[in-house]
Design a protein around this motif. Sequence first.
Motif, mmCIF file in Angstrom:
data_model
loop_
_atom_site.group_PDB
_atom_site.id
_atom_site.type_symbol
_atom_site.label_atom_id
_atom_site.label_comp_id
_atom_site.label_asym_id
_atom_site.label_seq_id
_atom_site.Cartn_x
_atom_site.Cartn_y
_atom_site.Cartn_z
ATOM 1 N N ARG A 197 64.414 39.355 84.271
ATOM 2 C CA ARG A 197 64.989 38.125 84.820
ATOM 3 C C ARG A 197 66.470 38.215 85.139
ATOM 4 O O ARG A 197 66.949 37.585 86.078
ATOM 5 N N ALA A 202 68.790 41.331 84.539
ATOM 6 C CA ALA A 202 69.599 42.561 84.546
ATOM 7 C C ALA A 202 69.758 43.197 85.926
ATOM 8 O O ALA A 202 70.755 43.856 86.185
ATOM 9 N N ARG A 219 73.182 45.026 85.321
ATOM 10 C CA ARG A 219 74.555 44.555 85.520
ATOM 11 C C ARG A 219 75.380 44.470 84.237
ATOM 12 O O ARG A 219 76.596 44.371 84.285
ATOM 13 N N GLY A 220 74.725 44.496 83.081
ATOM 14 C CA GLY A 220 75.473 44.473 81.821
ATOM 15 C C GLY A 220 75.728 43.054 81.354
ATOM 16 O O GLY A 220 76.328 42.265 82.080
ATOM 17 N N VAL A 223 78.395 35.667 76.576
ATOM 18 C CA VAL A 223 77.023 35.178 76.769
ATOM 19 C C VAL A 223 76.116 35.720 75.658
ATOM 20 O O VAL A 223 75.282 35.000 75.106
ATOM 21 N N SER A 244 72.617 30.783 74.227
ATOM 22 C CA SER A 244 71.628 31.813 74.564
ATOM 23 C C SER A 244 70.485 31.740 73.551
ATOM 24 O O SER A 244 70.449 32.500 72.575
ATOM 25 N N LEU A 245 69.586 30.813 73.796
ATOM 26 C CA LEU A 245 68.549 30.530 72.793
ATOM 27 C C LEU A 245 67.564 31.678 72.620
ATOM 28 O O LEU A 245 67.077 31.924 71.523
ATOM 29 N N GLY A 246 67.261 32.375 73.723
ATOM 30 C CA GLY A 246 66.349 33.512 73.617
ATOM 31 C C GLY A 246 66.920 34.573 72.693
ATOM 32 O O GLY A 246 66.235 35.069 71.778
ATOM 33 N N LEU A 247 68.199 34.891 72.900
ATOM 34 C CA LEU A 247 68.833 35.924 72.079
ATOM 35 C C LEU A 247 69.045 35.437 70.650
ATOM 36 O O LEU A 247 68.955 36.212 69.697
HETATM 37 N N1 ATP Z 1 69.445 42.684 79.896
HETATM 38 C C1 ATP Z 1 70.338 41.779 80.330
HETATM 39 N N2 ATP Z 1 71.220 42.097 81.318
HETATM 40 C C2 ATP Z 1 72.109 41.191 81.765
HETATM 41 N N3 ATP Z 1 72.219 39.933 81.291
HETATM 42 C C3 ATP Z 1 71.383 39.550 80.327
HETATM 43 C C4 ATP Z 1 70.394 40.438 79.790
HETATM 44 N N4 ATP Z 1 69.718 39.775 78.823
HETATM 45 C C5 ATP Z 1 70.240 38.559 78.770
HETATM 46 N N5 ATP Z 1 71.239 38.397 79.664
HETATM 47 C C6 ATP Z 1 72.076 37.190 79.851
HETATM 48 O O1 ATP Z 1 72.088 36.480 78.640
HETATM 49 C C7 ATP Z 1 71.663 35.145 78.847
HETATM 50 C C8 ATP Z 1 70.956 34.631 77.630
HETATM 51 O O2 ATP Z 1 69.717 35.283 77.441
HETATM 52 P P1 ATP Z 1 68.586 34.508 76.650
HETATM 53 O O3 ATP Z 1 67.422 35.391 76.504
HETATM 54 O O4 ATP Z 1 69.210 33.954 75.407
HETATM 55 O O5 ATP Z 1 68.269 33.261 77.572
HETATM 56 P P2 ATP Z 1 67.414 33.201 78.901
HETATM 57 O O6 ATP Z 1 66.651 34.481 79.088
HETATM 58 O O7 ATP Z 1 68.333 32.775 80.003
HETATM 59 O O8 ATP Z 1 66.401 32.024 78.598
HETATM 60 P P3 ATP Z 1 65.182 32.068 77.555
HETATM 61 O O9 ATP Z 1 65.509 30.993 76.568
HETATM 62 O O10 ATP Z 1 63.990 31.786 78.385
HETATM 63 O O11 ATP Z 1 65.136 33.408 76.927
HETATM 64 C C9 ATP Z 1 70.838 35.197 80.118
HETATM 65 O O12 ATP Z 1 70.820 33.952 80.768
HETATM 66 C C10 ATP Z 1 71.553 36.252 80.934
HETATM 67 O O13 ATP Z 1 72.661 35.714 81.607
#
Ligand code: ATP
Length: 300
Positions: A225, A227, A252-253, A258, A264-267
């Motif tokens: 989604r 990178a 892209r890093g 973030v 960043s709820l997923g992380l």
């Molecule tokens: N591998 C990656 N490369 C670049 N940016 C990333 C990567 N993984 C995460 N991000 C950035 O970190 C943000 C937070 O990621 P996170 O997984 O927390 O939320 P999300 O994927 O946007 O939504 P979801 O809650 O569905 O996971 C992303 O929106 C994105 O901008």
Amino acid sequence: MDARMPGVDGFETARLIRERERKRSRHTPIIFLTGAYEDATSVIRGYEAGAVDYIVKPLRPEILKSKVAVFVDLYRKNADLRTSQQNLRTLASHLQSVREEEWIRIAREIHDQLGQALTGLKMDLTWIVNRLPEDSQLLREKAHSMTVLIDATLGSVRQLASRLRPEVLDQLGLAAAIDWQAHEFQRRSGIRCNVSLPTEALQLDKDRSTAVFRIFQELLTNVARHANATRIDVAVRSESHEVVLTVEDNGRGIDHEVANSPKSLGLMGVRERVLPFGGHVDIAGVRGKGTAVRVTLPTA
Ligand SMILES: Nc1ncnc2c1ncn2[C@@H]1O[C@H](COP(=O)(O)OP(=O)(O)OP(=O)(O)O)[C@@H](O)[C@H]1O
Ligand SMILES: [Mg+2]
């Protein structure tokens, strides 16, 4: 506490208290009282030793009383906050496992009941076709298209069940499940996945394996989604008493802010998932070069 005491001074005593507290994660408020060390250097030393206040004599008992009351109140609120944070963690982890159990149950029901019903239908259809008169071309064609549809639906049922809970995770373990998921991901996304797995079997129980597997899925989804990557290197290593999963992309890093943002709820979910097991997650991104995530989980 008095800053000047015979034998060991107040600063040293405060330092010892803080040292001991670190192991039990408590924080007793220390107030220094002194008539001797009034200079700025001593005051700074007091705060550095862990004091919350430094009062120079002569004392006004009312002031001291108010200050003590404020700090005791703060201390209590802090303790309440910590308990409530702990409760929320326990609740989140409980909800996580309830959800996982639910998925396992639904996956099994979809797989078994729908799967069996569709297989039964297909067998009945074959039975009918075998009894059709030789010249019923139209009916045979209709029956054939029904068989194709049943096969496709069976495929979807299996896919749905394995998306909810991959059988490979329960039957062959984490390493095989990660390998399978990486291949599935590569097939669907077109992003090349290199996977490196340990040669020996991982000693991980079901809850830990599930946690690492769900984290892996979230990391792959993030790469797809966000990178803009063309390659992912996945490695699972078994070190002494811990399993380490690394997922590195060449996209892209991720931004440092973030990666650590409470939004960043997923992380955040990724980090919270390993906490009950004493594990931790490191996320590092270099702009234009990619993102590396490292998940470390104690095996017991
Ligand atoms: N591998 C990656 N490369 C670049 N940016 C990333 C990567 N993984 C995460 N991000 C950035 O970190 C943000 C937070 O990621 P996170 O997984 O927390 O939320 P999300 O994927 O946007 O939504 P979801 O809650 O569905 O996971 C992303 O929106 C994105 O901008
Ligand atoms: Mg995400």
